[in-house]
Scaffold this motif. Structure first.
Motif, PDB file in Angstrom:
ATOM      1  N   GLY A  35       0.816  -1.198   0.000  1.00 15.87           N
ATOM      2  CA  GLY A  35       0.000   0.000   0.000  1.00 15.87           C
ATOM      3  C   GLY A  35       0.848   1.246   0.000  1.00 15.87           C
ATOM      4  N   GLU A  36       0.201   2.372  -0.283  1.00 15.83           N
ATOM      5  CA  GLU A  36       0.933   3.640  -0.352  1.00 15.83           C
ATOM      6  C   GLU A  36       0.959   4.369   0.985  1.00 15.83           C
ATOM      7  N   ALA A 203      -2.293  13.339  -0.200  1.00 20.92           N
ATOM      8  CA  ALA A 203      -2.013  12.049  -0.829  1.00 20.92           C
ATOM      9  C   ALA A 203      -3.003  11.785  -1.957  1.00 20.92           C
ATOM     10  N   ALA A 204      -4.261  12.129  -1.720  1.00 16.23           N
ATOM     11  CA  ALA A 204      -5.273  11.929  -2.759  1.00 16.23           C
ATOM     12  C   ALA A 204      -4.971  12.774  -3.994  1.00 16.23           C
ATOM     13  N   GLY A 209       3.296  11.045  -2.139  1.00 11.14           N
ATOM     14  CA  GLY A 209       3.251   9.771  -2.860  1.00 11.14           C
ATOM     15  C   GLY A 209       3.124   8.576  -1.941  1.00 11.14           C
ATOM     16  N   ARG A 210       3.840   8.614  -0.828  1.00  8.90           N
ATOM     17  CA  ARG A 210       3.810   7.505   0.119  1.00  8.90           C
ATOM     18  C   ARG A 210       3.895   8.032   1.549  1.00  8.90           C
ATOM     19  N   VAL A 211       3.326   7.252   2.467  1.00 13.55           N
ATOM     20  CA  VAL A 211       3.365   7.571   3.895  1.00 13.55           C
ATOM     21  C   VAL A 211       3.693   6.284   4.642  1.00 13.55           C
ATOM     22  N   PHE A 212       4.646   6.364   5.570  1.00  9.35           N
ATOM     23  CA  PHE A 212       4.944   5.232   6.451  1.00  9.35           C
ATOM     24  C   PHE A 212       4.952   5.758   7.876  1.00  9.35           C
ATOM     25  N   VAL A 230      -7.443   5.998   5.529  1.00 10.85           N
ATOM     26  CA  VAL A 230      -6.959   5.426   4.265  1.00 10.85           C
ATOM     27  C   VAL A 230      -5.691   4.590   4.435  1.00 10.85           C
ATOM     28  N   ALA A 231      -5.181   4.470   5.652  1.00 13.20           N
ATOM     29  CA  ALA A 231      -3.921   3.755   5.872  1.00 13.20           C
ATOM     30  C   ALA A 231      -4.172   2.258   6.069  1.00 13.20           C
ATOM     31  N   THR A 232      -3.204   1.460   5.647  1.00 13.26           N
ATOM     32  CA  THR A 232      -3.239   0.017   5.855  1.00 13.26           C
ATOM     33  C   THR A 232      -2.326  -0.328   7.020  1.00 13.26           C
TER      34      THR A 232
END
Length: 594
Positions: A35-36, A203-204, A209-212, A230-232
């Motif tokens: 996931g992003e 992000a939308a 581009g990416r979040v951790f 929206v996070a996994t």
């Protein structure tokens, strides 16, 4: 010599300076597929910050010319992904945000941290941006400006957030009876919810581009769900079980290297590995039992670095950096159901099971936390002081204490509650130290009868049993400087109640004894006596009571088996002392040695 990166979480420094780096970069490609926007929860001091630093160096557009130096020889260097070195890195560390003061002071600390990181971002990536970021007193506006300028410059941000829940959880733990400040942070248009709404929106729009995100528990995440849904959460996915932590195979190699450096014989290897396993192993972060148990990395580095330098094990097995976890145990144990939960956790005869780990509970569930042990147990798992040890026939999770270092935190919590006065704890420590060298139980037994038992309330008396007595002795005698202290130790498929075996590095002190205790409990009703009658008799006469004689005989028979097993294993029978201990209600203690 191995250069252990103790307390170092800067990937670039570790790689350039030749510190040990345990390669986890094979996970990078899998993370891109996962996931992003990802959330990864692990206990404190488990290597999360180093992993974020690894990601930062892998994806940073500025480090493209250093890629071979930094990732050469690593899995990601051999098989890089197309996204390598293609992002502008913005990194926040919420452990730097103060939880002190009123909500405006906390907000000011957060905004200061955000603005400082955005200023550095603006400076570092000036050559990649069409214009400078506007730094506003309102850090949310600064962040929005950064996202807009990055988007208009044809770039994308990789946002890394370390310890996302740190200061919010600190607010909660510091003020457990008043959750108002915590609610102000997260409810309605609270600061954190507003911040994560911007992350979600940017992000939308493709600007981020990416979040951790790393943290310890999902408590804060649940409270900002409406702002960031929206996070996994990959925390319990089996493929990422070993993303942080040390595996057995990795530890085997490190121990071999350290022993060779010290010129120690190979026959010492097994004892060293066993010590590390007992004190630092036992963590599992998924429900698949075939996945390996993990070691706490910072504790292993603490031990191995000391061993490499001094060629002997450290005196203290618990690194002081983990003592902060004791505050979280204290907070949870302070809940109405907490003390009973801590005592149950220390009872290895009866397993603790959960249908599922609670993962989406927020501040509105604090009332449940106070009354429903499912929430307590789940938080203890996330804090790393419980772990998944098995699943039962219905698929329920069996939870347990991962290792002896963690057990020490629980024992210390009970000790603080039962012996709140420092002078009492010092007196008990002195009596215990004398017991370790003499195996003479009378001073401790006298203390139990005269002082310790009175610390238990009427409820404890009503429910007293063998476990209660065992817990009392465990609390008094636990010492991980001299001993491997274990309860319900398996000895050829039979179990001893409490075993104190001298640590391998401490066996050079001849006055220390190996000690095994087997407990029996007889209620006053079983004895047919009142508390006053029991207290009025000598220990010698109490020992002659038929029920007491029978209980001692049974315990001594069990001890004979344990003695044979341990004498054969340690080859020092003269140091081994076995004691059968019988508690008569919460009034007297009698014992007999083998």
């Amino acid at each position: 010599m191995i250069r252990f990166p103790y307390g170092i979480s800067n990937f670039q420094r570790i790689r350039e300076a030749g510190f040990l780096y345990l390669d986890r970069t094979r996970h990078i490609a899998t993370l891109e597929e996962a996931g992003e926007q990802l959330v990864f929860l692990r206990p404190r001091r488990f290597g999360k910050s180093l992993w974020l630093s690894t990601l930062a160096n892998y994806y940073d557009i500025k480090t493209a010319d250093q890629f071979d130096v930094l990732f050469g020889g690593l899995e990601a260097g051999r098989t890089p992904t197309p996204e390598r070195n293609s992002y502008l890195i913005l990194r926040w560390d919420f452990s730097k945000v103060s939880a002190q003061g009123k909500i405006e002071q906390i907000k000011s600390s957060l905004f200061k941290h955000l603005n400082e990181t955005i200023k550095a971002f603006n400076r570092d990536y000036a050559n990649f941006l069409q214009s400078s970021v506007d730094i506003d007193e309102d850090a949310l506006a600064s962040f929005q400006s950064a996202c807009n300028i990055v988007g208009s410059s044809g770039q994308r941000i990789y946002l890394l957030i370390d310890e996302y829940d740190n200061f919010a959880n600190e607010v909660l733990v510091r003020d457990p009876h008043n959750s108002r400040r915590y609610q102000d942070l997260l409810e309605g248009e609270g600061i954190l919810k507003s911040l994560f709404k911007i992350i979600k929106g940017s992000a939308a729009e493709g600007k981020i581009g990416r979040v951790f995100i790393t943290g310890v528990s999902p408590l804060v995440l649940a409270d900002m769900t409406s702002g960031y849904n929206v996070a996994t959460d990959i925390s319990q996915q089996a493929r990422f079980n070993s993303l942080c932590g040390i595996t057995q195979a990795e530890l085997d190699g490190l121990v071999t290297n350290v022993l060779q450096h010290c010129g120690h014989e190979e026959n010492q290897r097994e004892g060293l590995l066993q010590t590390l396993k007992q004190f630092y192993n036992g963590y599992r972060f998924c429900e698949q039992m075939e996945k390996p148990l993990l070691y706490n990395p910072i504790l292993c580095f603490h031990f191995l670095r000391h061993y490499q330098d001094e060629c002997t094990a450290p005196r203290q097995m618990l690194d002081g950096n983990l003592m902060m976890d004791a505050a979280r145990i204290r907070y949870l144990a302070g809940q109405p159901s907490g003390k009973g939960v801590v005592e149950r956790i220390l009872d290895e005869e009866n397993t603790i099971t959960l249908d599922v780990l609670e993962s989406r509970f927020g501040v509105e569930k604090l009332a449940d936390l106070q009354q429903d042990e499912r929430y307590l147990l789940s938080l203890l798992y996330y804090f790393g002081v419980l772990t998944i040890v098995d699943t039962d026939m219905l698929g329920k999770l069996t939870l347990g204490i991962p290792n002896l270092v963690t057990r020490a935190l629980y024992v210390e919590e009970l000790r603080q509650r039962i012996l709140p006065a420092p002078k009492d704890r010092i007196a008990v420590a002195n009596m215990a130290e004398a017991f370790y060298q003499s195996a003479e139980l009378q001073p401790l037994a006298d203390y139990l009868e005269q002082s310790y038992f009175s610390a238990f309330n009427n409820r404890d008396y009503a429910w007293s049993n063998e476990l209660t007595i065992k817990t009392a002795f465990l609390t008094l005698l636990f010492n991980d400087i001299y001993y491997v202290v274990d309860s319900e130790t398996a000895l050829q498929r039979r179990y001893a109640d409490l075993v104190l075996m001298i640590r391998p590095s401490m066996r050079r002190y001849p006055t220390l004894k190996d000690i095994v205790l087997e407990f029996k409990y007889l209620s006053l009703k079983t004895l047919g006596l009142s508390g006053e009658q029991v207290r009025g008799q000598s220990r010698e006469s109490l020992t002659q009571l038929p029920a007491v004689k029978a209980a001692l005989h049974e315990a001594l028979q069990q001890l004979q088996h344990y003695r044979d097993v341990l004498a054969e294993k340690y080859r020092e029978p003269e140091r081994l002392h076995c004691l059968a201990v019988v508690a008569l209600g919460f009034d007297r203690v009698v014992w007999q040695g083998l």
